[in-house]
Design a protein around this motif. Sequence first.
Motif, PDB file in Angstrom:
ATOM      1  N   GLU A 290      23.291 -45.705  24.198  1.00 27.48           N
ATOM      2  CA  GLU A 290      22.596 -44.707  23.122  1.00 27.48           C
ATOM      3  C   GLU A 290      21.267 -44.247  23.180  1.00 27.48           C
ATOM      4  OE1 GLU A 290      21.741 -45.507  18.014  1.00 27.48           O
ATOM      5  OE2 GLU A 290      22.254 -47.149  19.294  1.00 27.48           O
ATOM      6  N   GLU A 291      20.404 -45.162  23.739  1.00 31.32           N
ATOM      7  CA  GLU A 291      19.141 -44.679  24.120  1.00 31.32           C
ATOM      8  C   GLU A 291      19.184 -43.582  25.169  1.00 31.32           C
ATOM      9  OE1 GLU A 291      14.752 -46.466  25.442  1.00 31.32           O
ATOM     10  OE2 GLU A 291      16.649 -47.581  26.038  1.00 31.32           O
ATOM     11  N   SER A 292      20.055 -43.794  26.135  1.00 30.84           N
ATOM     12  CA  SER A 292      20.151 -42.568  27.122  1.00 30.84           C
ATOM     13  C   SER A 292      20.724 -41.380  26.428  1.00 30.84           C
ATOM     14  CB  SER A 292      21.332 -43.049  28.066  1.00 30.84           C
ATOM     15  OG  SER A 292      21.287 -42.075  29.142  1.00 30.84           O
ATOM     16  N   PHE A 293      21.866 -41.300  25.576  1.00 27.80           N
ATOM     17  CA  PHE A 293      22.041 -40.230  24.823  1.00 27.80           C
ATOM     18  C   PHE A 293      20.976 -39.584  24.246  1.00 27.80           C
ATOM     19  CE2 PHE A 293      23.535 -38.286  20.864  1.00 27.80           C
ATOM     20  CZ  PHE A 293      24.642 -37.350  21.281  1.00 27.80           C
ATOM     21  N   LEU A 294      20.257 -40.132  23.393  1.00 29.83           N
ATOM     22  CA  LEU A 294      19.331 -39.508  22.422  1.00 29.83           C
ATOM     23  C   LEU A 294      18.153 -38.887  23.476  1.00 29.83           C
ATOM     24  CD1 LEU A 294      18.871 -42.178  19.853  1.00 29.83           C
ATOM     25  CD2 LEU A 294      19.696 -39.943  19.518  1.00 29.83           C
ATOM     26  N   VAL A 295      17.768 -39.729  24.593  1.00 26.23           N
ATOM     27  CA  VAL A 295      16.746 -38.987  25.553  1.00 26.23           C
ATOM     28  C   VAL A 295      17.472 -37.817  26.043  1.00 26.23           C
ATOM     29  CG1 VAL A 295      15.319 -39.395  27.436  1.00 26.23           C
ATOM     30  CG2 VAL A 295      15.731 -41.255  25.985  1.00 26.23           C
ATOM     31  N   ASP A 296      18.307 -37.746  26.386  1.00 29.35           N
ATOM     32  CA  ASP A 296      19.033 -36.636  27.050  1.00 29.35           C
ATOM     33  C   ASP A 296      19.103 -35.457  26.063  1.00 29.35           C
ATOM     34  OD1 ASP A 296      19.321 -38.107  29.452  1.00 29.35           O
ATOM     35  OD2 ASP A 296      21.537 -38.057  29.348  1.00 29.35           O
ATOM     36  N   GLU A 297      19.401 -35.779  24.841  1.00 35.79           N
ATOM     37  CA  GLU A 297      19.456 -34.795  23.908  1.00 35.79           C
ATOM     38  C   GLU A 297      18.267 -34.195  23.563  1.00 35.79           C
ATOM     39  OE1 GLU A 297      21.702 -33.907  19.635  1.00 35.79           O
ATOM     40  OE2 GLU A 297      21.382 -36.311  20.168  1.00 35.79           O
ATOM     41  N   GLN A 298      17.243 -35.095  23.334  1.00 35.43           N
ATOM     42  CA  GLN A 298      15.791 -34.439  23.140  1.00 35.43           C
ATOM     43  C   GLN A 298      15.458 -33.771  24.459  1.00 35.43           C
ATOM     44  OE1 GLN A 298      11.785 -36.651  21.892  1.00 35.43           O
ATOM     45  NE2 GLN A 298      12.438 -37.470  23.919  1.00 35.43           N
ATOM     46  N   GLU A 299      15.643 -34.006  25.534  1.00 37.55           N
ATOM     47  CA  GLU A 299      15.255 -33.378  26.637  1.00 37.55           C
ATOM     48  C   GLU A 299      15.873 -32.008  26.807  1.00 37.55           C
ATOM     49  OE1 GLU A 299      13.384 -32.480  30.449  1.00 37.55           O
ATOM     50  OE2 GLU A 299      13.154 -33.872  28.973  1.00 37.55           O
ATOM     51  N   ILE A 300      17.131 -31.664  26.305  1.00 39.50           N
ATOM     52  CA  ILE A 300      17.751 -30.834  26.436  1.00 39.50           C
ATOM     53  C   ILE A 300      17.168 -29.529  25.214  1.00 39.50           C
ATOM     54  CG2 ILE A 300      20.249 -29.231  25.689  1.00 39.50           C
ATOM     55  CD1 ILE A 300      21.387 -31.630  27.392  1.00 39.50           C
ATOM     56  N   VAL A 301      17.210 -30.271  23.990  1.00 41.42           N
ATOM     57  CA  VAL A 301      16.780 -29.575  22.962  1.00 41.42           C
ATOM     58  C   VAL A 301      15.097 -28.967  23.115  1.00 41.42           C
ATOM     59  CG1 VAL A 301      16.252 -29.417  20.238  1.00 41.42           C
ATOM     60  CG2 VAL A 301      18.202 -30.510  21.192  1.00 41.42           C
ATOM     61  N   GLN A 302      14.553 -29.924  23.556  1.00 34.02           N
ATOM     62  CA  GLN A 302      13.073 -29.556  23.869  1.00 34.02           C
ATOM     63  C   GLN A 302      12.906 -28.507  24.760  1.00 34.02           C
ATOM     64  OE1 GLN A 302      10.637 -32.701  25.532  1.00 34.02           O
ATOM     65  NE2 GLN A 302       8.716 -31.999  24.509  1.00 34.02           N
ATOM     66  N   GLN A 303      13.759 -28.331  25.966  1.00 37.89           N
ATOM     67  CA  GLN A 303      13.590 -27.363  26.852  1.00 37.89           C
ATOM     68  C   GLN A 303      14.266 -26.011  26.491  1.00 37.89           C
ATOM     69  OE1 GLN A 303      12.507 -27.211  29.836  1.00 37.89           O
ATOM     70  NE2 GLN A 303      11.886 -29.192  29.798  1.00 37.89           N
ATOM     71  N   THR A 304      15.300 -26.135  25.636  1.00 40.43           N
ATOM     72  CA  THR A 304      15.650 -24.916  24.722  1.00 40.43           C
ATOM     73  C   THR A 304      14.471 -24.397  24.012  1.00 40.43           C
ATOM     74  OG1 THR A 304      18.000 -25.855  24.902  1.00 40.43           O
ATOM     75  CG2 THR A 304      17.593 -24.066  23.254  1.00 40.43           C
ATOM     76  N   TYR A 305      13.944 -25.270  23.169  1.00 42.37           N
ATOM     77  CA  TYR A 305      12.885 -24.792  22.383  1.00 42.37           C
ATOM     78  C   TYR A 305      11.726 -24.031  23.093  1.00 42.37           C
ATOM     79  CZ  TYR A 305       8.978 -25.001  19.125  1.00 42.37           C
ATOM     80  OH  TYR A 305       7.883 -24.502  18.434  1.00 42.37           O
ATOM     81  N   MET A 306      11.425 -24.627  24.145  1.00 39.06           N
ATOM     82  CA  MET A 306      10.544 -24.086  24.828  1.00 39.06           C
ATOM     83  C   MET A 306      10.777 -22.680  25.759  1.00 39.06           C
ATOM     84  SD  MET A 306       9.032 -27.615  26.698  1.00 39.06           S
ATOM     85  CE  MET A 306       8.092 -26.552  27.866  1.00 39.06           C
ATOM     86  N   ASN A 307      11.934 -22.554  26.029  1.00 36.41           N
ATOM     87  CA  ASN A 307      12.406 -21.144  26.627  1.00 36.41           C
ATOM     88  C   ASN A 307      12.672 -20.047  25.625  1.00 36.41           C
ATOM     89  OD1 ASN A 307      12.682 -22.260  29.166  1.00 36.41           O
ATOM     90  ND2 ASN A 307      14.740 -23.118  28.852  1.00 36.41           N
ATOM     91  N   LEU A 308      12.961 -20.896  24.490  1.00 34.66           N
ATOM     92  CA  LEU A 308      12.980 -19.541  23.260  1.00 34.66           C
ATOM     93  C   LEU A 308      11.671 -19.212  22.684  1.00 34.66           C
ATOM     94  CD1 LEU A 308      15.975 -20.865  21.053  1.00 34.66           C
ATOM     95  CD2 LEU A 308      15.827 -19.040  22.419  1.00 34.66           C
ATOM     96  N   ALA A 309      10.603 -19.885  23.023  1.00 35.10           N
ATOM     97  CA  ALA A 309       9.184 -19.961  22.393  1.00 35.10           C
ATOM     98  C   ALA A 309       8.417 -19.207  23.423  1.00 35.10           C
ATOM     99  CB  ALA A 309       8.612 -21.232  22.102  1.00 35.10           C
ATOM    100  N   ARG A 310       8.903 -18.614  24.532  1.00 27.79           N
ATOM    101  CA  ARG A 310       8.100 -18.046  25.944  1.00 27.79           C
ATOM    102  C   ARG A 310       7.843 -16.497  25.317  1.00 27.79           C
ATOM    103  NH1 ARG A 310      11.627 -19.839  31.095  1.00 27.79           N
ATOM    104  NH2 ARG A 310      10.930 -22.121  31.244  1.00 27.79           N
TER     105      ARG A 310
END
Length: 220
Positions: A200-220
């Motif tokens: 469960e921890e691995s899934f949440l950390v991975d999901e946070q990483e993906i969403v965070q990278q997506t947000y950062m790319n859209l915010a460029r």
Amino acid sequence: TMEYPEVAAQIANAWAELFVIEANKIYGSSSEDSLIFLSEQLVVAEGELTAVQDQLIEFQSRNRGVIVRNRLEARTATQADYLEEQRIFASVIQDAKGLLTQFTSGSTQRTVTAADQLTSLLLQAQAVTVYTNSEFGSPLQFQIGGNNTVNALTVDEQIAFLEGLIASLEAKGGEVSLLLEEIEPLILEDQQTLQAIEAEESFLVDEQEIVQQTYMNLAR
């Protein structure tokens, strides 16, 4: 996964880049429409990032991983102690039966030598190292006489001692076997619980990483 965070980042970057390309295809050369669309998606991504961060915080508030891991390690150590006790008991029983065979093989010798008594003492000492509160029946009568000679036991006395020692160790070995049967399912349960927590921890950390990278790319 948590072991490969760079993979998650690469996936997020690729998805965001593909998303922008597809958005440009849809809106064509209309930079204003494209900007509005990307702004809306940025708001969505920001909401998703906040949500997954909240989920991770909530998970950590109930994360019993350390507790379960410590309990698992303690139970595993206890299991190892039980197994070592079993090994010692089995070894002493085997040696005691070997010595007993010497006394029941039809020999006409009616006394026990000092070497025989020392062997019995050694067997008892080995058992006591893991069974300090045990009672092996009648205590071993191994005494030194006034002129430094060993007061030898009769064969019958030595046989009685060895039979009592073997019976006591076999009974204790049975108790240890029951303890091993009891602790095994507890260890398996802890392993399963810990694996679920880590997954469960691995899934949440991975999901946070993906969403965070997506947000950062859209915010460029």
